[in-house]
Design a protein around this motif. Structure first.
Motif, PDB file in Angstrom:
ATOM      1  N   SER A 170       0.813  -1.221   0.000  1.00 44.22           N
ATOM      2  CA  SER A 170       0.000   0.000   0.000  1.00 44.22           C
ATOM      3  C   SER A 170       0.847   1.272   0.000  1.00 44.22           C
ATOM      4  O   SER A 170       0.357   2.352  -0.347  1.00 44.22           O
ATOM      5  CB  SER A 170      -0.939   0.016   1.212  1.00 44.22           C
ATOM      6  OG  SER A 170      -0.196   0.009   2.418  1.00 44.22           O
ATOM      7  N   SER A 171       2.132   1.155   0.368  1.00 41.47           N
ATOM      8  CA  SER A 171       2.994   2.340   0.425  1.00 41.47           C
ATOM      9  C   SER A 171       3.203   2.959  -0.945  1.00 41.47           C
ATOM     10  O   SER A 171       3.470   4.162  -1.052  1.00 41.47           O
ATOM     11  CB  SER A 171       4.352   1.972   1.031  1.00 41.47           C
ATOM     12  OG  SER A 171       4.212   1.472   2.340  1.00 41.47           O
ATOM     13  N   TYR A 172       3.108   2.164  -1.998  1.00 40.28           N
ATOM     14  CA  TYR A 172       3.290   2.719  -3.341  1.00 40.28           C
ATOM     15  C   TYR A 172       2.265   3.812  -3.618  1.00 40.28           C
ATOM     16  O   TYR A 172       2.595   4.881  -4.147  1.00 40.28           O
ATOM     17  CB  TYR A 172       3.192   1.616  -4.393  1.00 40.28           C
ATOM     18  CG  TYR A 172       4.433   0.774  -4.485  1.00 40.28           C
ATOM     19  CD1 TYR A 172       5.572   1.249  -5.121  1.00 40.28           C
ATOM     20  CD2 TYR A 172       4.476  -0.499  -3.929  1.00 40.28           C
ATOM     21  CE1 TYR A 172       6.723   0.484  -5.203  1.00 40.28           C
ATOM     22  CE2 TYR A 172       5.623  -1.275  -4.001  1.00 40.28           C
ATOM     23  CZ  TYR A 172       6.745  -0.771  -4.641  1.00 40.28           C
ATOM     24  OH  TYR A 172       7.886  -1.536  -4.708  1.00 40.28           O
ATOM     25  N   THR A 173       1.012   3.569  -3.293  1.00 39.11           N
ATOM     26  CA  THR A 173      -0.019   4.563  -3.561  1.00 39.11           C
ATOM     27  C   THR A 173      -0.100   5.619  -2.461  1.00 39.11           C
ATOM     28  O   THR A 173      -0.538   6.748  -2.712  1.00 39.11           O
ATOM     29  CB  THR A 173      -1.398   3.891  -3.713  1.00 39.11           C
ATOM     30  OG1 THR A 173      -1.653   3.057  -2.579  1.00 39.11           O
ATOM     31  CG2 THR A 173      -1.426   3.032  -4.970  1.00 39.11           C
ATOM     32  N   GLN A 174       0.342   5.286  -1.252  1.00 39.58           N
ATOM     33  CA  GLN A 174       0.257   6.234  -0.146  1.00 39.58           C
ATOM     34  C   GLN A 174       1.426   7.211  -0.112  1.00 39.58           C
ATOM     35  O   GLN A 174       1.289   8.332   0.384  1.00 39.58           O
ATOM     36  CB  GLN A 174       0.181   5.483   1.183  1.00 39.58           C
ATOM     37  CG  GLN A 174      -1.104   4.697   1.372  1.00 39.58           C
ATOM     38  CD  GLN A 174      -1.068   3.817   2.608  1.00 39.58           C
ATOM     39  OE1 GLN A 174      -0.040   3.712   3.290  1.00 39.58           O
ATOM     40  NE2 GLN A 174      -2.182   3.174   2.921  1.00 39.58           N
ATOM     41  N   ARG A 175       2.599   6.803  -0.645  1.00 41.63           N
ATOM     42  CA  ARG A 175       3.804   7.606  -0.468  1.00 41.63           C
ATOM     43  C   ARG A 175       4.428   8.105  -1.776  1.00 41.63           C
ATOM     44  O   ARG A 175       5.190   9.073  -1.761  1.00 41.63           O
ATOM     45  CB  ARG A 175       4.853   6.813   0.327  1.00 41.63           C
ATOM     46  CG  ARG A 175       4.377   6.378   1.704  1.00 41.63           C
ATOM     47  CD  ARG A 175       5.480   5.667   2.468  1.00 41.63           C
ATOM     48  NE  ARG A 175       6.557   6.569   2.837  1.00 41.63           N
ATOM     49  CZ  ARG A 175       6.571   7.338   3.921  1.00 41.63           C
ATOM     50  NH1 ARG A 175       5.526   7.324   4.746  1.00 41.63           N
ATOM     51  NH2 ARG A 175       7.589   8.125   4.184  1.00 41.63           N
ATOM     52  N   LEU A 176       4.157   7.444  -2.881  1.00 40.28           N
ATOM     53  CA  LEU A 176       4.782   7.833  -4.147  1.00 40.28           C
ATOM     54  C   LEU A 176       3.796   8.558  -5.053  1.00 40.28           C
ATOM     55  O   LEU A 176       2.596   8.298  -5.017  1.00 40.28           O
ATOM     56  CB  LEU A 176       5.313   6.599  -4.887  1.00 40.28           C
ATOM     57  CG  LEU A 176       6.357   5.740  -4.181  1.00 40.28           C
ATOM     58  CD1 LEU A 176       6.870   4.659  -5.127  1.00 40.28           C
ATOM     59  CD2 LEU A 176       7.514   6.572  -3.652  1.00 40.28           C
ATOM     60  N   VAL A 177       4.325   9.449  -5.893  1.00 41.64           N
ATOM     61  CA  VAL A 177       3.506  10.085  -6.917  1.00 41.64           C
ATOM     62  C   VAL A 177       3.684   9.311  -8.220  1.00 41.64           C
ATOM     63  O   VAL A 177       4.713   8.670  -8.456  1.00 41.64           O
ATOM     64  CB  VAL A 177       3.890  11.563  -7.131  1.00 41.64           C
ATOM     65  CG1 VAL A 177       3.685  12.363  -5.862  1.00 41.64           C
ATOM     66  CG2 VAL A 177       5.326  11.698  -7.630  1.00 41.64           C
ATOM     67  N   GLY A 178       2.667   9.352  -9.060  1.00 43.84           N
ATOM     68  CA  GLY A 178       2.751   8.758 -10.381  1.00 43.84           C
ATOM     69  C   GLY A 178       2.657   9.857 -11.433  1.00 43.84           C
ATOM     70  O   GLY A 178       2.490  11.040 -11.102  1.00 43.84           O
ATOM     71  N   LEU A 179       2.770   9.473 -12.690  1.00 42.51           N
ATOM     72  CA  LEU A 179       2.680  10.431 -13.787  1.00 42.51           C
ATOM     73  C   LEU A 179       1.446  10.152 -14.626  1.00 42.51           C
ATOM     74  O   LEU A 179       1.026   8.996 -14.770  1.00 42.51           O
ATOM     75  CB  LEU A 179       3.925  10.336 -14.680  1.00 42.51           C
ATOM     76  CG  LEU A 179       5.267  10.665 -14.029  1.00 42.51           C
ATOM     77  CD1 LEU A 179       6.387  10.455 -15.041  1.00 42.51           C
ATOM     78  CD2 LEU A 179       5.283  12.100 -13.510  1.00 42.51           C
ATOM     79  N   ASP A 180       0.867  11.195 -15.157  1.00 45.01           N
ATOM     80  CA  ASP A 180      -0.234  11.053 -16.103  1.00 45.01           C
ATOM     81  C   ASP A 180       0.372  10.586 -17.424  1.00 45.01           C
ATOM     82  O   ASP A 180       0.949  11.385 -18.168  1.00 45.01           O
ATOM     83  CB  ASP A 180      -0.954  12.383 -16.272  1.00 45.01           C
ATOM     84  CG  ASP A 180      -2.068  12.312 -17.306  1.00 45.01           C
ATOM     85  OD1 ASP A 180      -2.370  11.188 -17.773  1.00 45.01           O
ATOM     86  OD2 ASP A 180      -2.620  13.366 -17.658  1.00 45.01           O
ATOM     87  N   ARG A 181       0.270   9.300 -17.704  1.00 46.44           N
ATOM     88  CA  ARG A 181       0.944   8.726 -18.868  1.00 46.44           C
ATOM     89  C   ARG A 181       0.036   8.753 -20.097  1.00 46.44           C
ATOM     90  O   ARG A 181      -0.200   7.743 -20.761  1.00 46.44           O
ATOM     91  CB  ARG A 181       1.429   7.313 -18.539  1.00 46.44           C
ATOM     92  CG  ARG A 181       2.466   7.323 -17.414  1.00 46.44           C
ATOM     93  CD  ARG A 181       3.080   5.986 -17.146  1.00 46.44           C
ATOM     94  NE  ARG A 181       3.968   6.035 -16.001  1.00 46.44           N
ATOM     95  CZ  ARG A 181       5.259   6.388 -16.029  1.00 46.44           C
ATOM     96  NH1 ARG A 181       5.803   6.725 -17.187  1.00 46.44           N
ATOM     97  NH2 ARG A 181       5.986   6.410 -14.931  1.00 46.44           N
TER      98      ARG A 181
END
Length: 403
Positions: A170-181
């Motif tokens: 769950s840390s991927y979505t709670q702590r990291l930002v993603g890019l509008d691809r």
């Protein structure tokens, strides 16, 4: 940066700074032009440790499997003692036949995360590649990372990435930002889609998640991943950090370098002032005691960020997302193509070709002097000594000056 996908709440910076204060690291998180950035909390000397962190996900690159130990990342082609290296390490996982190890100790250390779902998926992947049905090169390493992420998720694994900071799927979505691809980054979505589709075929059904969910996780992972490089900039592994490493923004004149030489043993607290964060220390101790077994396992391998040059208090601490050896157009093209932004750092704003050349030469002068490497920055390790962050070898500046 291009449009980002950010799920972090208003308390995120405060949480990060509590951890940093507890660790005694000379940096603090704050709002910046890049969203959130890291800044020098005091004057920092060249070569000084900025931060250490254990990766949540660390996997070998496909081309490095045969000659790289899957646990400690030792390279069989360059043994510690002088002499001819082996083409590959002698120990191979008997389950999948993919991962190799330099010794039985490393094999045992890796088995806790590799056995089960991941080993089964790797065996299927080996068969798929042997049948000529491998994914495209751009998706190959991301596929391996996806398999590790799904395997850890199925096992309910938590990793102690920093003392007092445990991370999981769950840390991927709670702590990291993603890019509008989409738009100009649409081409970067295809490798992620391939990795999603292939990993959901290879992973046991019990470990699978919904495709859109996995795409979101891999999107965030891919936007923040660090390349672990060996001598000559040979790509050995990919590391996903969710503690604090992901908060360092880009500059084409970086003042911080990622050290690709892994460190073994627990991450130790550098200092603890009573005026600093007793609450953070108490919370770290409480969580650590409850999860001592996981902490010992996860803290076995970690990486460091080191100051390349002297940095004044209040200065933003930046790494480079591209090669500082490239010219302005090449750097801008890489950043735009992979991250969706144009850099406006001091070097990119410079319209004087001679000044641009001067800045490039300054970074070239920091690079490893060993002929079979020549790529990694040499960070100060002692008076007059530098150590390469790619090959790990040291040299004295007096020897260079005398050549």
């Amino acid at each position: 940066m291009g449009v980002v996908i950010d799920s972090r709440d208003a308390t995120f910076i405060e949480e990060v700074n509590t951890l940093l204060t507890h660790m005694g690291y000379p940096c603090r998180a704050a709002a910046s032009a890049g969203g959130i950035g890291m800044f020098a909390a005091r004057d920092i000397r060249a070569g000084e440790l900025i931060a250490c962190e254990t990766p949540l996900t660390l996997t070998l690159c496909r081309d490095a499997r045969e000659h790289t130990c899957a646990h400690c990342l030792s390279d069989s082609r360059f043994p510690a003692e002088e002499g001819d290296g082996n083409a590959s390490w002698p120990l191979t996982c008997t389950g999948c036949g993919v991962l190799r190890f330099c010794c039985e100790t490393c094999e045992a250390a890796a088995s806790c995360r590799h056995s089960g779902c991941e080993c089964e998926a790797h065996a299927k992947m080996q068969h798929m590649e042997g049948a000529g049905r491998a994914v495209d090169e751009d998706a190959a390493d991301l596929l391996t990372q996806s398999i590790r992420i799904l395997s850890d998720h199925a096992a309910g694994r938590r990793v102690c990435v920093l003392p007092g900071c445990f991370a999981s799927y769950s840390s991927y979505t709670q702590r990291l930002v993603g890019l509008d691809r989409t738009g100009r980054l649409a081409h970067t979505a295809e490798p992620i889609r391939q990795a999603v589709d292939a990993s959901l075929v290879l992973i046991p059904e019990a470990a699978a998640v919904r495709g859109p969910e996995l795409f979101d996780v891999l999107n965030r992972h891919q936007a923040n991943v660090y390349a672990v490089l060996g001598r000559g900039a040979d790509e050995l592994a990919s590391a996903s950090f969710v503690g604090v490493f992901h908060l360092f923004n880009h500059a084409c004149t970086p003042n911080v370098a990622f050290d690709s030489i892994p460190r073994c043993g627990p991450i130790r607290v550098a200092s603890m002032s009573r005026s600093g964060s007793e609450a953070g220390a108490a919370r770290a101790g409480e969580v650590g005691e409850a999860d001592a077994e996981e902490a010992v396992e996860a803290a076995a391998l970690h990486f460091a960020l080191l100051a390349l040059v002297d940095v004044e208090e209040g200065t933003e601490l930046c790494i480079s997302y591209t090669s500082t050896a490239c010219g302005p157009s090449e750097r801008q093209e890489h950043l735009s193509e992979h991250f969706g932004f144009s850099c406006d750092c001091e070097r990119c704003r410079c319209d004087d070709p001679l000044r641009e050349l001067e800045l490039g030469e300054a970074f070239d002068a920091m690079r490893c002097v060993n002929e079979d490497c020549g790529t990694g920055y040499g960070v100060e390790s002692a008076a007059g000594w530098r150590r390469c962050v790619h090959c790990g070898r040291q040299w004295h500046m007096d020897d260079v000056d005398s050549d």
